[in-house]
Design a protein around this motif. Structure first.
Motif, mmCIF file in Angstrom:
data_model
loop_
_atom_site.group_PDB
_atom_site.id
_atom_site.type_symbol
_atom_site.label_atom_id
_atom_site.label_comp_id
_atom_site.label_asym_id
_atom_site.label_seq_id
_atom_site.Cartn_x
_atom_site.Cartn_y
_atom_site.Cartn_z
ATOM 1 N N PHE A 11 24.447 36.091 53.524
ATOM 2 C CA PHE A 11 25.054 37.197 54.366
ATOM 3 C C PHE A 11 25.724 38.350 54.187
ATOM 4 O O PHE A 11 25.168 38.896 53.109
ATOM 5 C CB PHE A 11 25.713 36.515 55.289
ATOM 6 C CG PHE A 11 24.593 35.847 56.503
ATOM 7 C CD1 PHE A 11 23.211 36.019 56.899
ATOM 8 C CD2 PHE A 11 25.214 34.465 57.515
ATOM 9 C CE1 PHE A 11 22.409 35.210 57.661
ATOM 10 C CE2 PHE A 11 23.785 34.124 57.972
ATOM 11 C CZ PHE A 11 22.555 34.293 58.118
ATOM 12 N N ASP A 12 27.010 38.789 54.480
ATOM 13 C CA ASP A 12 28.207 40.149 53.547
ATOM 14 C C ASP A 12 28.612 39.290 52.103
ATOM 15 O O ASP A 12 28.015 38.236 51.545
ATOM 16 C CB ASP A 12 29.364 39.253 54.919
ATOM 17 C CG ASP A 12 30.258 38.238 54.145
ATOM 18 O OD1 ASP A 12 30.105 36.944 53.814
ATOM 19 O OD2 ASP A 12 31.388 38.003 53.446
ATOM 20 N N GLN A 13 28.395 40.740 51.890
ATOM 21 C CA GLN A 13 28.847 40.500 50.380
ATOM 22 C C GLN A 13 30.015 40.181 49.595
ATOM 23 O O GLN A 13 31.049 40.837 50.279
ATOM 24 C CB GLN A 13 28.570 42.167 49.716
ATOM 25 C CG GLN A 13 27.135 42.814 50.733
ATOM 26 C CD GLN A 13 26.609 44.036 49.852
ATOM 27 O OE1 GLN A 13 26.942 44.599 48.238
ATOM 28 N NE2 GLN A 13 26.379 45.474 50.815
ATOM 29 N N LEU A 14 30.004 39.486 48.359
ATOM 30 C CA LEU A 14 30.410 39.679 48.153
ATOM 31 C C LEU A 14 31.572 40.410 47.338
ATOM 32 O O LEU A 14 31.226 41.209 46.592
ATOM 33 C CB LEU A 14 30.405 38.232 46.735
ATOM 34 C CG LEU A 14 29.987 37.391 47.026
ATOM 35 C CD1 LEU A 14 29.404 36.203 45.837
ATOM 36 C CD2 LEU A 14 30.502 36.164 47.752
ATOM 37 N N VAL A 15 32.163 40.058 46.649
ATOM 38 C CA VAL A 15 33.449 41.434 45.651
ATOM 39 C C VAL A 15 32.558 41.724 44.712
ATOM 40 O O VAL A 15 32.561 40.881 43.617
ATOM 41 C CB VAL A 15 35.210 41.159 45.855
ATOM 42 C CG1 VAL A 15 35.135 39.970 45.082
ATOM 43 C CG2 VAL A 15 35.616 42.184 46.025
ATOM 44 N N LYS A 16 32.611 43.158 44.525
ATOM 45 C CA LYS A 16 31.975 43.442 43.494
ATOM 46 C C LYS A 16 32.647 44.339 42.743
ATOM 47 O O LYS A 16 33.093 45.862 43.491
ATOM 48 C CB LYS A 16 30.916 43.328 43.333
ATOM 49 C CG LYS A 16 29.483 43.480 41.473
ATOM 50 C CD LYS A 16 28.420 42.688 42.260
ATOM 51 C CE LYS A 16 27.481 42.808 41.101
ATOM 52 N NZ LYS A 16 25.904 42.875 41.273
ATOM 53 N N SER A 17 32.560 45.281 41.507
ATOM 54 C CA SER A 17 32.060 46.398 40.638
ATOM 55 C C SER A 17 31.927 46.900 39.883
ATOM 56 O O SER A 17 31.628 45.825 39.585
ATOM 57 C CB SER A 17 34.058 46.227 40.498
ATOM 58 O OG SER A 17 34.147 45.295 39.422
ATOM 59 N N MET A 18 32.038 47.891 38.794
ATOM 60 C CA MET A 18 30.797 48.393 38.643
ATOM 61 C C MET A 18 31.156 49.621 37.509
ATOM 62 O O MET A 18 31.737 50.704 38.137
ATOM 63 C CB MET A 18 29.616 48.575 39.157
ATOM 64 C CG MET A 18 28.560 49.278 37.907
ATOM 65 S SD MET A 18 26.813 47.584 37.690
ATOM 66 C CE MET A 18 26.867 47.217 39.543
ATOM 67 N N ASN A 56 34.994 43.052 53.729
ATOM 68 C CA ASN A 56 36.538 43.467 53.353
ATOM 69 C C ASN A 56 36.369 44.572 53.136
ATOM 70 O O ASN A 56 35.625 45.261 52.208
ATOM 71 C CB ASN A 56 36.879 42.193 52.993
ATOM 72 C CG ASN A 56 36.347 40.039 53.264
ATOM 73 O OD1 ASN A 56 36.633 40.652 54.342
ATOM 74 N ND2 ASN A 56 35.838 39.698 53.248
ATOM 75 N N ALA A 57 38.510 44.978 53.010
ATOM 76 C CA ALA A 57 38.481 45.747 51.650
ATOM 77 C C ALA A 57 38.700 46.060 50.785
ATOM 78 O O ALA A 57 38.444 44.452 50.204
ATOM 79 C CB ALA A 57 39.348 46.611 52.208
ATOM 80 N N VAL A 58 38.490 47.014 49.823
ATOM 81 C CA VAL A 58 38.646 46.422 48.147
ATOM 82 C C VAL A 58 39.974 47.008 48.049
ATOM 83 O O VAL A 58 40.556 47.954 48.494
ATOM 84 C CB VAL A 58 37.831 47.533 47.690
ATOM 85 C CG1 VAL A 58 38.602 47.087 46.042
ATOM 86 C CG2 VAL A 58 36.846 47.318 47.489
ATOM 87 N N GLU A 59 40.669 45.642 47.801
ATOM 88 C CA GLU A 59 42.243 45.874 47.619
ATOM 89 C C GLU A 59 42.775 46.713 46.383
ATOM 90 O O GLU A 59 43.745 47.395 46.019
ATOM 91 C CB GLU A 59 43.005 44.348 47.749
ATOM 92 C CG GLU A 59 44.864 44.798 48.022
ATOM 93 C CD GLU A 59 45.371 45.377 48.697
ATOM 94 O OE1 GLU A 59 46.241 45.595 49.325
ATOM 95 O OE2 GLU A 59 44.175 44.969 49.497
ATOM 96 N N ALA A 108 37.007 43.602 40.346
ATOM 97 C CA ALA A 108 37.753 43.875 41.667
ATOM 98 C C ALA A 108 38.608 42.953 42.432
ATOM 99 O O ALA A 108 37.977 41.624 42.263
ATOM 100 C CB ALA A 108 36.917 44.863 42.761
ATOM 101 N N THR A 109 39.422 43.579 43.395
ATOM 102 C CA THR A 109 40.049 42.336 44.229
ATOM 103 C C THR A 109 39.509 42.396 45.118
ATOM 104 O O THR A 109 40.051 43.586 45.627
ATOM 105 C CB THR A 109 41.608 41.745 43.454
ATOM 106 O OG1 THR A 109 41.483 41.192 42.288
ATOM 107 C CG2 THR A 109 41.914 40.625 44.593
ATOM 108 N N ASP A 110 39.398 41.541 46.756
ATOM 109 C CA ASP A 110 39.944 42.074 47.949
ATOM 110 C C ASP A 110 40.600 42.264 48.779
ATOM 111 O O ASP A 110 41.921 41.271 48.448
ATOM 112 C CB ASP A 110 37.885 42.045 49.044
ATOM 113 C CG ASP A 110 38.242 40.136 49.379
ATOM 114 O OD1 ASP A 110 39.356 39.806 49.087
ATOM 115 O OD2 ASP A 110 37.192 40.066 49.159
#
Length: 478
Positions: free
Chosen positions: A343-350, A379-382, A429-431
């Protein structure tokens, strides 16, 4: 239906006025926020810009007729010709991903670099003949034309990161089946359409807790399973759209023209294209009612596919209904849901700049500017950190402005001061819930179902990989 007083602007007029404001602020339009981030990975300068980012010039919004026909395609054009910024995985059905890391140096992903994921070939559709039916547990079952969807309901816009749930599948070892997506099956776009909540409310749908809406696509060839996703009513009522515009233009055929579902913050598999039916129900599609003797007619992509299945499970355990929709939480609590639903996306970066296997020249002050994007679903990216030694040590990156809302990715940068040499650059990244990307993918024999010991669980279909080391880039600094 939907008559307006002459004294008040129409819903469409209010939407167009809002777009004028956003464009004047330089926040929409698909134009690169950063200049000079071309795809030449052989010899790059130490920064894409050398200055603070600049916004795109203000432009006029599309006219009201802009969404009546899909984005034009030249007859006989190949997929490569239509989308020069993509790497083609399969021409039919059409599947392609961003070809260059430079795609991930902009706030908004342009159409020619936006990934395509199709289960069946793109259908040829006349908008004037397309309808969306609303059935199930409601006061009145209806069939809505595209004209009614656009003119009789509110119009809303959301910036949303669309990511294929198989993005990063190519990094699984041993390899799993399916399209071998690397890093490029994700893009950030401005989506415009009708809030599903407005339709459900108008026709008296039961929108209470525990209810579901199943969305069906109309692209399946005769005799094939119908692409269907059941979504919890709370999410549907919060922010889901039946979208008919992407980046201010009508949807392209390969992206769902004339209408697709947009589920802000959730993986692309939930964002059903070519929607032609919405069914209100008190459970997900499940069991004999939604299957035939020899076909998983509606249940295939809800109950059997898009599930986290380790080696030891032959198939996903099926549920009529669940009350936990957070993908991460499902993965971490297999006693409640044995095989998490995607369902909802996990935190990720590129990292977008420097690119893979690139050689960069430092600026006069000896620095190189690292640019990339990060997102975290609902969630927001922290924060975002950068490592130049393969994850041994970390330094804090900073975010660019503007922030386009909770479901958009954030642009980040890190001013790096390396000595000449070879480096492995990686972002992490951390949310806002303090969930951080894991380092690696586990081995299959560990049979993980959730993220443990800094490892993402290997799974049979290679879904939702957010481990940071597989997404690292090798860089030579001159």
């Amino acid at each position: 239906m939907g008559e307006q007083s002459d004294a008040e602007p129409s819903l469409r007029d209010r939407y167009l006025e809002r777009r004028r404001f956003l464009r004047a602020a330089g926040a929409v339009g698909g134009t690169a926020l950063l200049a000079g981030c071309g795809g030449n990975q052989g010899a790059e300068t130490g920064t894409p810009t050398g200055t603070e980012p600049t916004t795109a010039p203000a432009t006029e919004p599309p006219t009201e007729t802009a969404t009546e026909t899909q984005q034009t395609e030249e007859p006989g054009q190949s997929l490569e010709e239509r989308y020069p910024g993509l790497r083609i995985l399969s021409p039919e059905p059409e599947n392609a991903e961003a070809a260059a890391r430079a795609t991930y140096t902009t706030l908004i992903t342009p159409l020619e670099e936006f990934y395509i994921r199709n289960h069946y070939p793109t259908p040829d559709i006349e908008e004037s003949e397309w309808t969306v039916s609303l059935t199930g547990m409601l006061d009145e079952e209806v069939e809505l034309s595209m004209a009614e969807l656009k003119r009789e309901f509110p119009t809303e816009t959301v910036f949303h990161v669309m990511q294929c749930s198989g993005n990063g599948r190519a990094y699984f070892d041993p390899q799993v089946g399916g399209n071998q997506w690397t890093f490029g099956a994700v893009g950030n776009a401005e989506w415009t359409g009708t809030p599903v909540s407005a339709i459900l409310e108008r026709y008296g749908a039961d929108t209470s807790d525990g209810m579901w809406v199943s969305f069906m696509g109309g692209e399946a060839p005769e005799g094939e399973d119908i692409f269907t996703r059941s979504l919890p009513m709370g999410k549907v009522m919060d922010d889901c759209l039946l979208a008919y515009e992407m980046n201010g233009q009508a949807l392209a055929g390969d992206h769902g023209f004339p209408v697709r579902l947009v589920v802000p913050g959730w993986y692309g598999n939930n964002n059903v294209k070519w929607v032609n039916r919405m069914h209100v129900m008190d459970m997900m599609v499940f069991g004999d009612e939604w299957e035939t003797e020899d076909q998983r007619l509606y249940t295939h992509w809800q109950q059997y596919s898009y599930r986290i299945i380790p080696v030891q499970d032959e198939a996903a355990e099926q549920y009529r209904t669940i009350d936990t929709y957070d993908t991460y939480e499902q993965m971490q609590n297999p006693d409640q849901i044995r095989n998490a639903y995607v369902f909802d996306q996990l935190v990720k970066s590129m990292i977008g700049f420097p690119g893979e296997d690139s050689t960069v020249t430092r600026r006069a002050d000896g620095s190189v500017e690292v640019i990339g994007v990060a997102w975290a679903g609902d969630n927001a990216v922290e924060s975002v950190e950068i490592s130049d030694d393969g994850g041994e040590t970390w330094n804090q990156a900073e975010f660019f402005r503007p922030d386009l809302g909770p479901f958009s990715w954030r642009l980040f940068r890190y001013v790096w001061s390396p000595e000449p040499g070879e480096y492995t650059l990686v972002s992490r990244a951390t949310d806002a819930l303090d969930r951080t990307q894991p380092a690696t993918i586990s081995s299959p024999d560990q049979n993980l179902r959730g993220i443990q010991n800094d490892q993402f669980p290997w799974n049979q279909d290679g879904y939702i990989n957010n481990a940071y080391m597989p997404h690292a880039v090798s860089v030579t600094v001159e």
